[in-house]
Design a protein around this motif. Structure first.
Motif, mmCIF file in Angstrom:
data_model
loop_
_atom_site.group_PDB
_atom_site.id
_atom_site.type_symbol
_atom_site.label_atom_id
_atom_site.label_comp_id
_atom_site.label_asym_id
_atom_site.label_seq_id
_atom_site.Cartn_x
_atom_site.Cartn_y
_atom_site.Cartn_z
ATOM 1 N N VAL A 125 54.503 -55.662 4.562
ATOM 2 C CA VAL A 125 55.614 -55.684 3.560
ATOM 3 C C VAL A 125 55.980 -57.048 3.832
ATOM 4 O O VAL A 125 56.624 -56.803 4.933
ATOM 5 N N THR A 126 55.928 -58.072 2.856
ATOM 6 C CA THR A 126 56.555 -59.266 3.185
ATOM 7 C C THR A 126 57.751 -59.493 2.150
ATOM 8 O O THR A 126 57.261 -59.438 1.082
ATOM 9 N N THR A 127 58.930 -59.731 2.716
ATOM 10 C CA THR A 127 59.941 -60.107 1.532
ATOM 11 C C THR A 127 60.398 -61.430 1.695
ATOM 12 O O THR A 127 60.620 -61.978 3.053
ATOM 13 N N GLU A 128 60.320 -62.420 0.895
ATOM 14 C CA GLU A 128 60.567 -64.006 0.959
ATOM 15 C C GLU A 128 61.742 -64.253 0.178
ATOM 16 O O GLU A 128 61.792 -63.746 -1.286
ATOM 17 N N THR A 129 62.517 -65.061 0.474
ATOM 18 C CA THR A 129 63.736 -65.405 -0.468
ATOM 19 C C THR A 129 63.519 -67.175 -0.188
ATOM 20 O O THR A 129 63.233 -67.774 0.600
ATOM 21 N N ARG A 130 63.175 -67.378 -1.544
ATOM 22 C CA ARG A 130 62.998 -69.024 -1.742
ATOM 23 C C ARG A 130 63.897 -69.749 -2.691
ATOM 24 O O ARG A 130 64.225 -69.089 -3.502
ATOM 25 N N TRP A 131 64.134 -71.022 -2.587
ATOM 26 C CA TRP A 131 64.989 -71.773 -3.574
ATOM 27 C C TRP A 131 63.908 -72.291 -4.581
ATOM 28 O O TRP A 131 62.766 -72.649 -4.517
ATOM 29 N N GLN A 132 64.334 -71.796 -5.890
ATOM 30 C CA GLN A 132 63.534 -72.474 -6.864
ATOM 31 C C GLN A 132 64.435 -73.019 -8.235
ATOM 32 O O GLN A 132 65.684 -72.652 -8.364
ATOM 33 N N TYR A 133 63.830 -74.044 -9.252
ATOM 34 C CA TYR A 133 64.857 -74.345 -10.018
ATOM 35 C C TYR A 133 65.157 -73.396 -10.974
ATOM 36 O O TYR A 133 64.042 -72.554 -11.347
#
Length: 242
Positions: A125-133
């Motif tokens: 289980v992979t949880t990612e937080t990324r910056w998006q426009y």
């Protein structure tokens, strides 16, 4: 777009100052092009430093994984990194057997750990937080900036059934060498007979509790019993080769 505006603003400002001889027109155009240059530079700086026009988006993905040992042994293999355990790298397959295993990322944004579950199949289980426009306007404005989808943090949770045995890569290599040796062949022959008896007893016990078990349920109990016995066998072999 903002990169192009910055470049064009600087070029136009230079052209105004160098080639327009009429003073009033030169001042007006210089102010306008200067505003474009400074404004676009400010927008670009805010995007890089404060993620202006962006928002944090978190996604979670789940995928089935298999032991990297390329065997039916229930092994959770990892490579220790550092002393805290926070940077350990976990190795796994996405197919029952594959030539080159995958591994969790080892960087400042990623944390990986094992979670023991009562399930029967391991998964990642992979949880990612990324910056998006925030919207298409900012996406077009900051095109080619390289900031979209910038990783903020990532958490990998490898969920393994409780009967799995956690081994370092060196322990797994030692186990593989023993399995290929004459001693290993003898131990495997003994384990095969003991394993059949162990699985049979588990299935019989389950059927005694639920005489109306379906073929699928019996198969699930059998598979879990087999993994449990293999885990016990691995622990015994490791004790003998230490």
């Amino acid at each position: 777009m903002v990169i192009i505006l910055t470049f064009l603003g600087a070029l136009a400002f230079f052209a105004c100052m160098m080639f327009i001889r009429q003073k009033s027109l030169r001042i007006i155009l210089a102010i306008l092009t200067g505003i474009i240059f400074v404004g676009s530079t400010l927008l670009m700086t805010l995007n890089y430093s404060h993620h202006f026009g962006m928002q944090k988006v978190t996604t979670t993905t789940t995928k089935r994984i298999y032991s990297a040992s390329n065997s039916s042994m229930p092994l959770a293999i990892y490579q220790p990194v550092g002393k805290s355990g926070r940077d350990d790298v976990y190795i796994y397959n996405t197919k029952v057997k594959q030539k080159t295993p995958y591994h969790t990322q080892a960087n400042e944004y990623t944390t990986s750990r094992i979670k023991w579950t009562n399930g029967s199949t391991p998964q990642l289980v992979t949880t990612e937080t990324r910056w998006q426009y925030r919207n298409n306007f900012y996406k077009v404005l900051y095109a080619w900036s390289g900031m979209n989808n910038t990783l903020v943090k990532r958490t990998n949770v490898l969920e393994y059934p409780r009967m799995y045995v956690k081994l370092t890569t060196s322990q797994a290599a030692k186990l593989a060498r023993v399995a290929k040796s004459a001693t290993g062949a003898k131990l495997q022959a003994q384990a095969a007979e003991q394993g059949r008896a162990f699985v049979t007893s588990k299935v019989q016990a389950a059927m005694a509790k639920n005489p109306n078990m379906t073929a699928k349920q019996i198969q699930e109990v059998s598979a879990q019993a087999e993994q449990e016995f293999q885990a016990q066998s691995v622990q015994q072999i490791l004790k003998q080769v230490k």
